[in-house]
Design a protein around this motif. Structure first.
Motif, PDB file in Angstrom:
ATOM      1  N   THR A   1       4.558  10.880   2.158  1.00 51.44           N
ATOM      2  CA  THR A   1       4.251   9.689   1.381  1.00 51.44           C
ATOM      3  C   THR A   1       4.723   8.469   2.166  1.00 51.44           C
ATOM      4  OG1 THR A   1       4.603  10.903  -0.678  1.00 51.44           O
ATOM      5  CG2 THR A   1       4.567   8.482  -0.802  1.00 51.44           C
ATOM      6  N   GLY A   2       3.825   7.522   2.364  1.00 53.03           N
ATOM      7  CA  GLY A   2       4.175   6.334   3.119  1.00 53.03           C
ATOM      8  C   GLY A   2       3.859   5.065   2.342  1.00 53.03           C
ATOM      9  N   TYR A   3       4.568   3.992   2.710  1.00 52.95           N
ATOM     10  CA  TYR A   3       4.281   2.722   2.048  1.00 52.95           C
ATOM     11  C   TYR A   3       4.435   1.575   3.029  1.00 52.95           C
ATOM     12  CZ  TYR A   3       8.839   0.395   1.691  1.00 52.95           C
ATOM     13  OH  TYR A   3       9.992  -0.269   1.983  1.00 52.95           O
ATOM     14  N   LEU A   4       3.720   0.481   2.729  1.00 52.87           N
ATOM     15  CA  LEU A   4       3.830  -0.789   3.436  1.00 52.87           C
ATOM     16  C   LEU A   4       4.031  -1.894   2.415  1.00 52.87           C
ATOM     17  CD1 LEU A   4       0.947  -0.924   6.111  1.00 52.87           C
ATOM     18  CD2 LEU A   4       3.392  -1.144   6.579  1.00 52.87           C
ATOM     19  N   LEU A   5       4.907  -2.846   2.766  1.00 51.67           N
ATOM     20  CA  LEU A   5       5.055  -4.061   1.959  1.00 51.67           C
ATOM     21  C   LEU A   5       5.073  -5.232   2.939  1.00 51.67           C
ATOM     22  CD1 LEU A   5       5.587  -5.650  -0.650  1.00 51.67           C
ATOM     23  CD2 LEU A   5       8.033  -5.174  -0.341  1.00 51.67           C
ATOM     24  N   ILE A   6       4.067  -6.097   2.857  1.00 51.24           N
ATOM     25  CA  ILE A   6       3.906  -7.218   3.770  1.00 51.24           C
ATOM     26  C   ILE A   6       4.137  -8.516   3.015  1.00 51.24           C
ATOM     27  CG2 ILE A   6       2.320  -8.385   5.344  1.00 51.24           C
ATOM     28  CD1 ILE A   6       0.822  -5.699   5.610  1.00 51.24           C
ATOM     29  N   VAL A   7       5.079  -9.319   3.513  1.00 48.47           N
ATOM     30  CA  VAL A   7       5.417 -10.587   2.859  1.00 48.47           C
ATOM     31  C   VAL A   7       5.023 -11.742   3.766  1.00 48.47           C
ATOM     32  CG1 VAL A   7       7.255 -11.981   1.838  1.00 48.47           C
ATOM     33  CG2 VAL A   7       7.357  -9.472   1.684  1.00 48.47           C
TER      34      VAL A   7
ATOM     35  N   LEU B   1       0.850  -1.185   0.000  1.00 46.53           N
ATOM     36  CA  LEU B   1       0.000   0.000   0.000  1.00 46.53           C
ATOM     37  C   LEU B   1       0.886   1.235   0.000  1.00 46.53           C
ATOM     38  CD1 LEU B   1      -2.866   1.323   0.433  1.00 46.53           C
ATOM     39  CD2 LEU B   1      -2.360   1.217   2.885  1.00 46.53           C
ATOM     40  N   CYS B   2       0.482   2.268  -0.763  1.00 45.06           N
ATOM     41  CA  CYS B   2       1.234   3.526  -0.787  1.00 45.06           C
ATOM     42  C   CYS B   2       0.250   4.670  -1.036  1.00 45.06           C
ATOM     43  CB  CYS B   2       2.298   3.489  -1.878  1.00 45.06           C
ATOM     44  SG  CYS B   2       3.253   5.023  -2.045  1.00 45.06           S
ATOM     45  N   PHE B   3       0.336   5.733  -0.236  1.00 48.10           N
ATOM     46  CA  PHE B   3      -0.500   6.920  -0.428  1.00 48.10           C
ATOM     47  C   PHE B   3       0.139   8.092   0.302  1.00 48.10           C
ATOM     48  CE2 PHE B   3      -1.927   4.882   3.441  1.00 48.10           C
ATOM     49  CZ  PHE B   3      -2.217   5.922   4.317  1.00 48.10           C
ATOM     50  N   GLN B   4      -0.404   9.285   0.091  1.00 45.15           N
ATOM     51  CA  GLN B   4       0.074  10.489   0.763  1.00 45.15           C
ATOM     52  C   GLN B   4      -0.933  10.954   1.810  1.00 45.15           C
ATOM     53  OE1 GLN B   4       0.924  13.388  -2.356  1.00 45.15           O
ATOM     54  NE2 GLN B   4       3.115  12.857  -2.291  1.00 45.15           N
ATOM     55  N   PHE B   5      -0.427  11.717   2.785  1.00 48.46           N
ATOM     56  CA  PHE B   5      -1.289  12.258   3.843  1.00 48.46           C
ATOM     57  C   PHE B   5      -0.601  13.458   4.476  1.00 48.46           C
ATOM     58  CE2 PHE B   5       1.392   8.909   5.445  1.00 48.46           C
ATOM     59  CZ  PHE B   5       1.940   9.423   6.615  1.00 48.46           C
ATOM     60  N   ASP B   6      -1.376  14.226   5.240  1.00 44.93           N
ATOM     61  CA  ASP B   6      -0.853  15.421   5.911  1.00 44.93           C
ATOM     62  C   ASP B   6      -0.402  15.063   7.325  1.00 44.93           C
ATOM     63  OD1 ASP B   6      -1.414  16.919   3.712  1.00 44.93           O
ATOM     64  OD2 ASP B   6      -3.267  17.798   4.514  1.00 44.93           O
ATOM     65  N   ARG B   7       0.680  15.727   7.768  1.00 46.31           N
ATOM     66  CA  ARG B   7       1.165  15.531   9.140  1.00 46.31           C
ATOM     67  C   ARG B   7       1.692  16.858   9.661  1.00 46.31           C
ATOM     68  NH1 ARG B   7       5.458  10.952   9.822  1.00 46.31           N
ATOM     69  NH2 ARG B   7       3.578   9.669   9.605  1.00 46.31           N
ATOM     70  N   THR B   8       1.330  17.213  10.884  1.00 49.76           N
ATOM     71  CA  THR B   8       1.850  18.425  11.504  1.00 49.76           C
ATOM     72  C   THR B   8       3.319  18.223  11.855  1.00 49.76           C
ATOM     73  OG1 THR B   8      -0.317  18.928  12.459  1.00 49.76           O
ATOM     74  CG2 THR B   8       1.591  20.006  13.451  1.00 49.76           C
ATOM     75  N   PRO B   9       4.199  19.173  11.525  1.00 50.42           N
ATOM     76  CA  PRO B   9       5.616  19.015  11.861  1.00 50.42           C
ATOM     77  C   PRO B   9       5.805  18.830  13.372  1.00 50.42           C
ATOM     78  CG  PRO B   9       5.314  20.841  10.332  1.00 50.42           C
ATOM     79  CD  PRO B   9       3.945  20.421  10.768  1.00 50.42           C
ATOM     80  N   THR B  10       6.698  17.950  13.735  1.00 52.88           N
ATOM     81  CA  THR B  10       6.902  17.672  15.159  1.00 52.88           C
ATOM     82  C   THR B  10       7.425  18.885  15.912  1.00 52.88           C
ATOM     83  OG1 THR B  10       9.129  16.847  14.652  1.00 52.88           O
ATOM     84  CG2 THR B  10       7.348  15.228  14.747  1.00 52.88           C
TER      85      THR B  10
END
Length: 605
Positions: free
Chosen positions: A81-87, A59-68
């Motif tokens: 932009t984040g992604y997951l790869l599950i094997v 899975l890969c998509f973009q989202f908003d995040r408040t700077p730490t």
């Protein structure tokens, strides 16, 4: 767009707790997206795609995040932009990720952590060359070094194994067959130093690692370098059965009598009364009993007296810790523990003694395999207990004169010009410290040790801190808690800091006073004040000076310790108090090694 993915070969490995289905992956991906703000359309989303014997989902998509660094801002956001790869492969799961992760619900249902032992044995071998290791000290002492990181081209050649058993590796990196790996076994993270790779290469990498860490009979042991360390273990990995239980009464004694941070109280009318020392001693004596652990009705782990077999309590092995469910000694009835920062009866947070023992993990559990021990709330494995203790015995030195000692310091009068021969103090001067050209008594007050000895041989200068103790012969740890704490606390003073020496020189010129009796015993026991100052300067400045810390005691016999190791090696039941002694002294030896000193115990033969 999945074909454009390029990521490092670094991921987290798990056992598969329950089967994963297409609907489970779909639910996971929906939950991951819901957890993010302003999620975009998916750049790619794949569910359980086959590749050889493996299945992969991504899975890969973009989202908003408040700077730490702007946590209160509503107007400034980062687009992530984040992604997951599950094997999925052979009952294991590998997860590659960036910026997003599986949900706690998914992890709890489907994932189970891989055993650190499986990681060690699967990844490493006798041919592994370690260049970095992060270690945690297993010491029970608050004075000991807590953790350290070692780095070198080949640590096998740089790390002394003498104190290694007291440390557990939390992470390491190594080279083997032209590849460079790093891992954190407790989290299951394994990384290969290599170029970034596409998703199919990542799947192949995960399958290759799973093939290596997958449990199988006849697998060779891990690297000898790792086997030299003792390692904390998860209770879920334990295969041995508990056999013995004992309350760590030494910790309670220290907290009550030495540190004075707790007190025992009992209800008294509408309030509470503090128990006098005689009553406290009776309670602590009752708690020193070593109890047998057997399986009772409904598979409960019952505590019983080993002679009468009378049931006196119960423990339970949970997922994260061992809990003390019941402890029914008559002496413990209505005994509460209070914090001494409150007045007697004013601590509203007081708890029953049994609950206090459980909450503080103030107990020891041993197993039918003696390399395991549950101490201080954690499970440890240390194979040196079953190999005859040769390394441990190397730190013990027998002295025949200590068999005749009857007191630690002896008696004192104004006419005394030397310490009594039948005292530990006297024995140190007469036989133990015979190689020292200069020796001073630093006992009482701001002491660094009871005696400090200086050997000024130009070819082998040495500084020794002597800590003297006396007591009945025992294989328990109680006689050593105070002396080990004092010895570790003063390790920094082995450097003989120049700023502290003027006061020490003045002190060592005086006569020894004890309990307001001023004797005619000179604190400079061997040599003159001028000799002492010269010895300090020479030993401090000589680059080849060795530093030694010696606990000198009549309460331990090297022969008895050797026999205890032999009994363990032959399968005899393990005395939990001997295990505590072993671990306490091993922590002391390791702490000395960390500052470039040699710790030892000089005891009866």
């Amino acid at each position: 767009m999945i074909d454009e993915l390029q990521a490092s070969k670094s991921c987290y490995f798990f056992r598969q707790r329950t089967p994963i289905t297409a609907s489970a992956i779909a639910a996971l991906f929906r939950a991951v997206r819901r957890a993010q703000t302003s999620a975009s359309n998916n750049f790619f989303s794949f569910s359980r795609m086959p590749h050889g014997e493996a299945l992969w989902s991504s899975l890969c998509f973009q989202f908003d995040r408040t700077p730490t660094f702007l946590p209160g801002s509503d107007s400034v956001v980062d687009r992530i932009t984040g992604y997951l790869l599950i094997v999925e492969y052979h009952g294991h799961i590998a997860i590659f990720k960036s910026q997003i992760d599986v949900t706690p619900e998914f992890a709890k249902r489907h994932l189970e952590r891989v055993s650190p032992k499986e990681v060690d044995r699967g990844l490493t071998s006798k041919d592994s060359i370690f260049d970095r290791v992060r270690l945690r000290n297993m010491s029970l002492s608050r004075f000991a070094l807590r953790s350290k990181t070692l780095e070198g081209d080949n640590l096998q050649n740089n790390v002394g194994m003498a104190s290694s058993a007291r440390f557990a590796p939390l992470g390491y990196s190594f080279r083997e067959a032209g590849e460079h790996y790093s891992t954190t076994p407790r989290t299951g993270r394994i990384a290969l130093r290599a170029d970034r790779a596409g998703h199919i290469d990542l799947v192949d990498y995960a399958c290759n690692i799973i093939d290596r860490i997958h449990p199988r009979p006849g697998r060779p042991s891990s690297s000898p370098f790792l086997s030299a360390f003792a390692r904390p273990m998860e209770l879920s990995e334990l295969t041995a059965a508990p056999s013995q239980f004992a309350v760590d009464s030494a910790i309670l004694k220290q907290a009550i009598f030495d540190d004075k941070i707790i007190r025992f109280v009992k209800p008294d009318g509408l309030g509470f009364r503090e128990l006098p020392k005689a009553e406290v001693d009776t309670i602590l004596d009752a708690l020193t009993a070593v109890l047998a652990v057997t399986i009772g009705a409904a598979h409960k782990l019952v505590l019983s007296q080993p002679t009468t077999r009378a049931e006196v309590g119960e423990i339970a092995i949970n997922k994260k810790r061992i809990a003390l469910r019941r402890l029914m000694f008559p002496a413990l009835s209505q005994v509460y523990v209070e914090d001494t920062q409150f007045g007697v009866g004013a601590d509203n947070g007081r708890v029953l003694l049994k609950k206090f023992i459980d909450e503080q993990n103030a107990f020891i559990v041993l197993f039918n395999q003696p390399q395991f021990a549950y101490l201080d709330g954690s499970l440890y494995q240390d194979d040196s207990l079953v190999n005859g203790g040769a390394l441990f015995l190397g730190y013990l030195f027998g002295n025949a004169e200590l068999a005749h000692v009857v007191e630690e310091k002896g008696t004192f009068t104004t006419g005394h010009t030397m310490f009594d021969n039948d005292s530990t103090f006297g024995t140190i001067l007469s036989t133990v410290a015979h190689e020292d050209n200069v020796i001073v008594c630093d006992d009482l007050g701001d002491e660094w040790a009871d005696f400090i000895g200086f050997r000024t041989d130009p070819s082998a200068p040495r500084i020794t801190f002597y800590h003297a103790k006396h007591g009945d012969l025992s294989l328990g740890a109680s006689p050593f808690h105070v002396s080990v704490g004092q010895a570790i606390k003063n390790l920094g003073n082995l450097s003989l800091p120049a700023s502290s020496m003027p006061k020490k020189y003045m002190r060592w010129r005086r006569l020894y006073t004890n309990n307001r009796i001023r004797t005619n015993i000179s604190r400079t026991c061997r040599g003159t004040p001028a000799d002492t100052q010269a010895a300090v300067e020479f030993c401090r400045n000589a680059p080849h000076t060795t530093k030694r810390v010696a606990i000198v005691t009549s309460s331990l016999s090297k022969t008895a310790v050797r026999q205890a190791f032999l009994d363990i090696a032959e399968g005899a039941p393990v005395d939990p108090y001997f295990v505590q002694l072993y671990w306490l002294l091993s922590s002391f030896f390791a702490a000395c090694t960390e500052v470039g000193a040699f710790g030892c115990v000089i005891c009866q033969e």
